[in-house]
Enzyme design. Structure first.
Site, short mmCIF file in Angstrom:
data_model
loop_
_atom_site.label_atom_id
_atom_site.label_comp_id
_atom_site.label_asym_id
_atom_site.label_seq_id
_atom_site.Cartn_x
_atom_site.Cartn_y
_atom_site.Cartn_z
N GLU A 19 6.08 0.55 3.05
CA GLU A 19 7.07 1.31 2.25
C GLU A 19 6.36 2.25 1.28
O GLU A 19 6.82 2.46 0.16
CB GLU A 19 8.02 0.37 1.50
N SER A 28 1.22 7.47 6.24
CA SER A 28 1.62 8.09 4.97
C SER A 28 2.13 9.51 5.20
O SER A 28 2.98 10.00 4.46
CB SER A 28 0.41 8.15 4.02
N HIS A 62 -4.67 -23.73 -9.77
CA HIS A 62 -4.57 -24.95 -8.95
C HIS A 62 -5.92 -25.39 -8.40
O HIS A 62 -6.01 -26.46 -7.77
CB HIS A 62 -3.60 -24.73 -7.79
N GLY A 63 -6.96 -24.59 -8.59
CA GLY A 63 -8.27 -24.97 -8.08
C GLY A 63 -8.24 -25.17 -6.57
O GLY A 63 -7.52 -24.45 -5.86
N THR A 67 2.09 3.29 0.43
CA THR A 67 0.95 2.57 -0.16
C THR A 67 0.90 2.82 -1.67
O THR A 67 1.59 3.71 -2.20
CB THR A 67 -0.38 3.09 0.44
N PHE A 114 13.26 0.30 12.70
CA PHE A 114 13.07 1.65 12.15
C PHE A 114 11.69 2.13 12.60
O PHE A 114 10.67 1.60 12.15
CB PHE A 114 13.15 1.54 10.62
N ALA A 115 11.65 3.09 13.54
CA ALA A 115 10.38 3.45 14.17
C ALA A 115 9.94 4.85 13.74
O ALA A 115 10.35 5.85 14.33
CB ALA A 115 10.51 3.36 15.68
C1 LIG Z 1 3.59 -5.36 7.93
C2 LIG Z 1 3.94 -3.92 8.12
C3 LIG Z 1 5.22 -3.58 8.54
C4 LIG Z 1 5.56 -2.25 8.77
N1 LIG Z 1 6.81 -1.95 9.25
C5 LIG Z 1 7.09 -0.66 9.59
C6 LIG Z 1 8.34 -0.33 10.20
O1 LIG Z 1 9.21 -1.19 10.42
N2 LIG Z 1 8.57 0.97 10.56
C7 LIG Z 1 7.64 1.94 10.35
O2 LIG Z 1 7.91 3.08 10.70
N3 LIG Z 1 6.44 1.66 9.76
C8 LIG Z 1 6.15 0.39 9.40
N4 LIG Z 1 4.93 0.08 8.82
C9 LIG Z 1 3.96 1.15 8.60
C10 LIG Z 1 3.72 1.48 7.14
O3 LIG Z 1 4.81 2.19 6.63
C11 LIG Z 1 2.39 2.27 7.08
O4 LIG Z 1 1.35 1.35 7.40
C12 LIG Z 1 2.15 2.88 5.72
O5 LIG Z 1 3.06 3.91 5.47
C13 LIG Z 1 0.72 3.45 5.61
O6 LIG Z 1 0.41 4.27 6.70
P1 LIG Z 1 -0.96 4.02 7.51
O7 LIG Z 1 -1.04 2.58 7.82
O8 LIG Z 1 -0.99 4.97 8.64
O9 LIG Z 1 -2.13 4.37 6.51
P2 LIG Z 1 -2.71 5.88 6.19
O10 LIG Z 1 -1.59 6.77 5.95
O11 LIG Z 1 -3.66 6.24 7.28
O12 LIG Z 1 -3.52 5.60 4.89
C14 LIG Z 1 -4.83 5.02 4.87
C15 LIG Z 1 -5.31 4.98 3.41
O13 LIG Z 1 -5.40 6.32 2.90
C16 LIG Z 1 -4.62 6.44 1.72
N5 LIG Z 1 -4.03 7.77 1.66
C17 LIG Z 1 -3.35 8.41 2.64
N6 LIG Z 1 -2.95 9.62 2.23
C18 LIG Z 1 -3.37 9.74 0.95
C19 LIG Z 1 -3.26 10.76 -0.05
N7 LIG Z 1 -2.62 11.90 0.19
N8 LIG Z 1 -3.81 10.53 -1.25
C20 LIG Z 1 -4.46 9.37 -1.51
N9 LIG Z 1 -4.59 8.37 -0.62
C21 LIG Z 1 -4.05 8.56 0.59
C22 LIG Z 1 -3.55 5.35 1.86
O14 LIG Z 1 -3.03 5.00 0.59
C23 LIG Z 1 -4.35 4.23 2.49
O15 LIG Z 1 -5.07 3.55 1.51
C24 LIG Z 1 4.60 -1.24 8.56
C25 LIG Z 1 3.31 -1.58 8.11
C26 LIG Z 1 2.98 -2.90 7.90
C27 LIG Z 1 1.58 -3.23 7.44
#
Ligand SMILES: Cc1cc2nc3c(=O)[nH]c(=O)nc-3n(C[C@H](O)[C@H](O)[C@H](O)COP(=O)(O)OP(=O)(O)OC[C@H]3O[C@@H](n4cnc5c(N)ncnc54)[C@H](O)[C@@H]3O)c2cc1C
Length: 398
Positions: free
Chosen positions: A383, A151, A358-359, A385, A142-143
């Site tokens: 899914e 986000s 568990h230390g 944050t 899922f890309a």
């Molecule tokens: C292990 C892993 C697997 C993943 N697998 C997939 C996948 O298969 N397909 C896919 O499409 N994506 C995938 N992702 C991506 C994941 O969905 C995103 O990392 C996630 O949605 C956050 O987006 P970002 O990393 O760009 O962080 P950002 O959106 O840049 O956020 C950075 C920080 O700002 C905060 N923030 C952002 N906007 C706001 C707001 N409006 N108000 C308050 N705080 C805010 C966030 O909470 C976070 O703390 C994966 C990520 C990981 C780590």
């Protein structure tokens, strides 16, 4: 009000335990190096790609899971699935997470396996993609996320432009689970409208051997199975009109309709993991003695366990309530996010408490606690944050 677990969930969890004993555990004993303290060194090669022996194990379990009827069990019967409802799936997910790290995660296929997003496939796409996916012959990914937008994925930079009867996709995705191994990609691209519009985004099915498509760097990640996530590049990647999933310009909205179940599954998995860590810690607190008494006799230890047990029960009831509402066809947007928010924190708290109880032994890789400590962290990020869940809850309130 009935708080008992649905009989179908009880039957499936029992059948899964038998399946794990017969089909998965022997592989875990045979390939201990993929689960032991040095698992990260053994699973991937120098390019961080999972080695063929490891991929074979995943494929073997997937095929056996198809035969046993577990794979794709949440998909509707008309798509070859088991029509299992959201509550049952979540309870089964909790049960599956209540065990040490192992190969059992391959049973459902995770992000590479069947997804209801593909119910939008037309007849030909069902034959080409959905059926072989349900049969465990191919996998997907899922890309959506990009380097510039996570986000706020609907502000994406990836575009698809019409050229005759073809679409030309250009852009980059990152962090994509199963990206390096997927046979086809569900990729989202802007096809009309402005940055931030929910409409105007289309989902395309792109084969891994399609010219213009390329797997980029395989990410090094924290605590998860190594070699699982990667960048994906679409460089003037041309696909036919028959590769549009569902309706043009409606891909994002239809994908979002299905995301709620994923949030509930994360909450349920967190409860299972936390219960596993609590049970380990209770046993240790009974046995480990300091100053001539079991540490569990000290409130400094037992109160940590009491708090954790209480939090587990809270999140368990919360995710089950959210799942029940969804199964009843009621709006559960707020409850899904509440369950995901608290579940993600619970998994982290449980790993922290288990390590403390568990230390030094909890800190060492001989026990599974440190791996859980690392792998739990991502629950607060993917899914949606924590902050995005709070944003959703607040929006539903105000
Ligand atoms: C292990 C892993 C697997 C993943 N697998 C997939 C996948 O298969 N397909 C896919 O499409 N994506 C995938 N992702 C991506 C994941 O969905 C995103 O990392 C996630 O949605 C956050 O987006 P970002 O990393 O760009 O962080 P950002 O959106 O840049 O956020 C950075 C920080 O700002 C905060 N923030 C952002 N906007 C706001 C707001 N409006 N108000 C308050 N705080 C805010 C966030 O909470 C976070 O703390 C994966 C990520 C990981 C780590």
């Amino acid at each position: 009000m009935d708080f008992s677990e649905p009989s179908e969930a009880v039957q499936i969890t029992q059948a899964l335990d038998d399946f794990i004993d017969q089909e998965v555990s022997p592989l875990e004993s045979e390939y201990e190096e993929f689960l032991g303290p040095d698992y990260e060194k053994h699973i991937v090669d120098e390019n961080h790609r999972q080695v063929p022996e490891y991929r074979d194990i995943v494929e073997t379990i997937r095929k056996k899971s198809v035969e046993a009827g577990f794979y794709g069990m949440t998909m509707p019967e008309e798509a070859g699935g088991g029509d299992v409802d959201i509550l049952t799936r979540a309870i089964v997910g909790e049960h599956m997470s209540n065990r040490p790290p192992g190969f059992h995660s391959a049973i459902f296929g995770g992000a590479g396996g069947p997804t209801p997003i593909l119910l939008a496939c037309d007849e030909d796409q069902r034959e080409e993609y959905l059926k072989p996916l349900m049969d465990g012959e191919i996998t997907t990914c899922f890309a959506l996320t990009e380097p510039g937008h996570g986000s706020d994925a609907h502000y994406m930079d990836t575009t698809a432009e019409k050229d005759g009867d073809e679409w030309v996709i250009s852009g980059q995705k990152c962090f994509i689970t199963n990206g390096p191994y997927a046979d086809f990609v569900m990729v989202f691209a802007r096809t009309s409208g402005e940055d931030g519009d929910l409409g105007g985004i289309t989902c395309f099915l792109v084969d891994a051997d399609n010219p213009g498509f390329e797997v980029g760097t395989i990410h090094r990640s924290m605590g998860m199975t190594p070699g699982t996530h990667s960048e994906l590049y679409f460089n003037d990647c041309r696909v036919g009109e028959d590769k549009v999933l569902g309706e043009v310009d409606r891909g994002f909205q239809s994908a979002m309709d299905w995301i709620g179940g994923g949030r509930i599954n994360i909450a349920a998995g967190s409860v299972g993991t936390a219960q596993f860590l609590l049970d380990m810690s209770v046993e240790y607190a009974r046995e480990r003695e300091t100053f001539d008494k079991p540490i569990g006799h000290r409130q400094g230890v037992s109160f940590q366990l009491a708090e954790l047990a209480t939090d587990i029960e809270q999140v368990r009831q919360l995710y089950r309530y959210a799942a029940w509402k969804m199964d009843e066809g009621e709006r559960a947007r707020k409850e899904e996010s509440m369950a995901k928010l608290r579940g993600a924190q619970l998994a982290n708290d449980a790993a922290d408490i288990a390590m403390q109880v568990h230390g030094g032994a909890g800190f060492m890789k001989e026990l599974p606690i440190e791996r859980n400590y690392r792998s739990a962290r991502v629950f607060r990020i993917f899914e949606g944050t924590d902050e995005i869940q709070k944003r959703t809850i607040a929006r539903e309130l105000i």
